[in-house]
Design an enzyme around this catalytic site. Structure first.
Site, PDB file in Angstrom:
ATOM      1  N   HIS A  55       2.572  -6.492   5.381  1.00  0.00           N
ATOM      2  CA  HIS A  55       4.023  -6.582   5.519  1.00  0.00           C
ATOM      3  C   HIS A  55       4.417  -6.115   6.923  1.00  0.00           C
ATOM      4  O   HIS A  55       3.575  -5.621   7.682  1.00  0.00           O
ATOM      5  CB  HIS A  55       4.716  -5.724   4.442  1.00  0.00           C
ATOM      6  CG  HIS A  55       4.337  -4.272   4.485  1.00  0.00           C
ATOM      7  ND1 HIS A  55       3.601  -3.649   3.511  1.00  0.00           N
ATOM      8  CD2 HIS A  55       4.576  -3.320   5.427  1.00  0.00           C
ATOM      9  CE1 HIS A  55       3.418  -2.383   3.825  1.00  0.00           C
ATOM     10  NE2 HIS A  55       3.985  -2.160   4.990  1.00  0.00           N
TER      11      HIS A  55
HETATM   12  C1  T46 Z   1       3.345   0.858   5.408  1.00  0.00           C
HETATM   13  C2  T46 Z   1       1.901   1.107   5.188  1.00  0.00           C
HETATM   14  C3  T46 Z   1       1.223   1.701   6.381  1.00  0.00           C
HETATM   15  C4  T46 Z   1       7.772   4.329  -2.455  1.00  0.00           C
HETATM   16  O1  T46 Z   1       8.386   4.322  -3.524  1.00  0.00           O
HETATM   17  N1  T46 Z   1       8.145   5.166  -1.438  1.00  0.00           N
HETATM   18  C5  T46 Z   1       7.509   5.211  -0.242  1.00  0.00           C
HETATM   19  O2  T46 Z   1       7.901   6.005   0.651  1.00  0.00           O
HETATM   20  C6  T46 Z   1       6.402   4.313  -0.039  1.00  0.00           C
HETATM   21  C7  T46 Z   1       5.670   4.309   1.301  1.00  0.00           C
HETATM   22  C8  T46 Z   1       6.033   3.475  -1.049  1.00  0.00           C
HETATM   23  N2  T46 Z   1       6.708   3.500  -2.236  1.00  0.00           N
HETATM   24  C9  T46 Z   1       6.265   2.618  -3.311  1.00  0.00           C
HETATM   25  C10 T46 Z   1       6.498   1.131  -3.060  1.00  0.00           C
HETATM   26  C11 T46 Z   1       5.425   0.469  -3.866  1.00  0.00           C
HETATM   27  O3  T46 Z   1       5.862   0.277  -5.184  1.00  0.00           O
HETATM   28  O4  T46 Z   1       4.861   2.746  -3.481  1.00  0.00           O
HETATM   29  C12 T46 Z   1       4.296   1.504  -3.866  1.00  0.00           C
HETATM   30  C13 T46 Z   1       3.140   1.124  -2.965  1.00  0.00           C
HETATM   31  O5  T46 Z   1       3.661   0.762  -1.673  1.00  0.00           O
HETATM   32  P1  T46 Z   1       2.998  -0.376  -0.786  1.00  0.00           P
HETATM   33  O6  T46 Z   1       2.367  -1.407  -1.639  1.00  0.00           O
HETATM   34  O7  T46 Z   1       4.030  -0.827   0.191  1.00  0.00           O
HETATM   35  O8  T46 Z   1       1.832   0.456  -0.044  1.00  0.00           O
HETATM   36  P2  T46 Z   1       0.974   0.003   1.203  1.00  0.00           P
HETATM   37  O9  T46 Z   1      -0.164   0.930   1.280  1.00  0.00           O
HETATM   38  O10 T46 Z   1       0.685  -1.451   1.155  1.00  0.00           O
HETATM   39  O11 T46 Z   1       1.948   0.240   2.461  1.00  0.00           O
HETATM   40  C14 T46 Z   1       2.306   1.551   2.829  1.00  0.00           C
HETATM   41  C15 T46 Z   1       3.819   1.658   3.071  1.00  0.00           C
HETATM   42  O12 T46 Z   1       4.524   1.213   1.901  1.00  0.00           O
HETATM   43  C16 T46 Z   1       4.252   0.812   4.240  1.00  0.00           C
HETATM   44  O13 T46 Z   1       5.572   1.158   4.602  1.00  0.00           O
HETATM   45  O14 T46 Z   1       3.749   0.530   6.512  1.00  0.00           O
HETATM   46  O15 T46 Z   1       1.623   1.913   4.028  1.00  0.00           O
END
Ligand code: T46
Length: 146
Positions: A55
């Site tokens: 993303h």
């Molecule tokens: C990024 C990379 C480096 C929350 O509710 N609060 C938060 O502050 C974050 C970061 C995530 N979430 C929830 C959203 C999703 O339901 O946690 C779940 C997993 O998030 P995501 O699939 O976006 O995780 P990554 O590892 O793909 O990405 C993360 C960060 O979300 C993103 O901002 O830049 O790490």
């Protein structure tokens, strides 16, 4: 893709490291981190072969530190792609807005610490590469290569 220590799509952020019967690293908002920190999160216990991220962010700026282990971050601005390896607790990367990023090659026991300029908001995420390219107003890397 080869990892690149002179990456153009990010800025390396080197923070102080103090040796005192162990290692202590620290950073301060607006000194080492170029924004006010509104949020931090940790990513750890990642399963083998996981690909995270995929993303870009419209408004959020982030600095990523790999405080343990090793990880490769693939970066894409819609024109070019590069890969950066993170494996030092005192050397982070500044991930600016509208950079598509993917996290791969998590070594076992890797811990990633991320500080962010904004509170979490799902609407800040661009999770489709097609939408990302449209928002950048550019043709995709794939098309450029044809
Ligand atoms: C990024 C990379 C480096 C929350 O509710 N609060 C938060 O502050 C974050 C970061 C995530 N979430 C929830 C959203 C999703 O339901 O946690 C779940 C997993 O998030 P995501 O699939 O976006 O995780 P990554 O590892 O793909 O990405 C993360 C960060 O979300 C993103 O901002 O830049 O790490």
């Amino acid at each position: 893709m080869k990892t690149n220590s002179s990456a153009k799509l990010i800025q390396f952020i080197d923070i102080p490291k103090v040796y005192d019967e162990g290692i202590l690293v620290f950073s301060e908002a607006l000194r080492h981190i170029p924004f006010e920190i509104k949020r931090f999160y940790l990513i750890h216990n990642v399963i083998e072969h996981a690909v995270r991220g995929k993303h870009a962010h419209k408004k959020t700026r982030q600095v990523l530190f790999c405080v343990q282990g090793s990880i490769t971050i693939i970066l894409d601005d819609g024109r070019s792609r590069e890969a950066v390896k993170l494996n030092k607790s005192h050397r982070g990367i500044l991930l600016d807005t509208m950079i598509w990023h993917e996290m791969v090659s998590f070594q076992k026991n890797t811990v990633l610490l991320v500080v962010a300029s904004e509170y979490f908001e799902e609407s800040d995420y661009v999770r489709s590469y097609k939408d990302f390219i449209q928002l950048k107003g550019q043709t995709s890397v794939e098309n450029n290569e044809k």
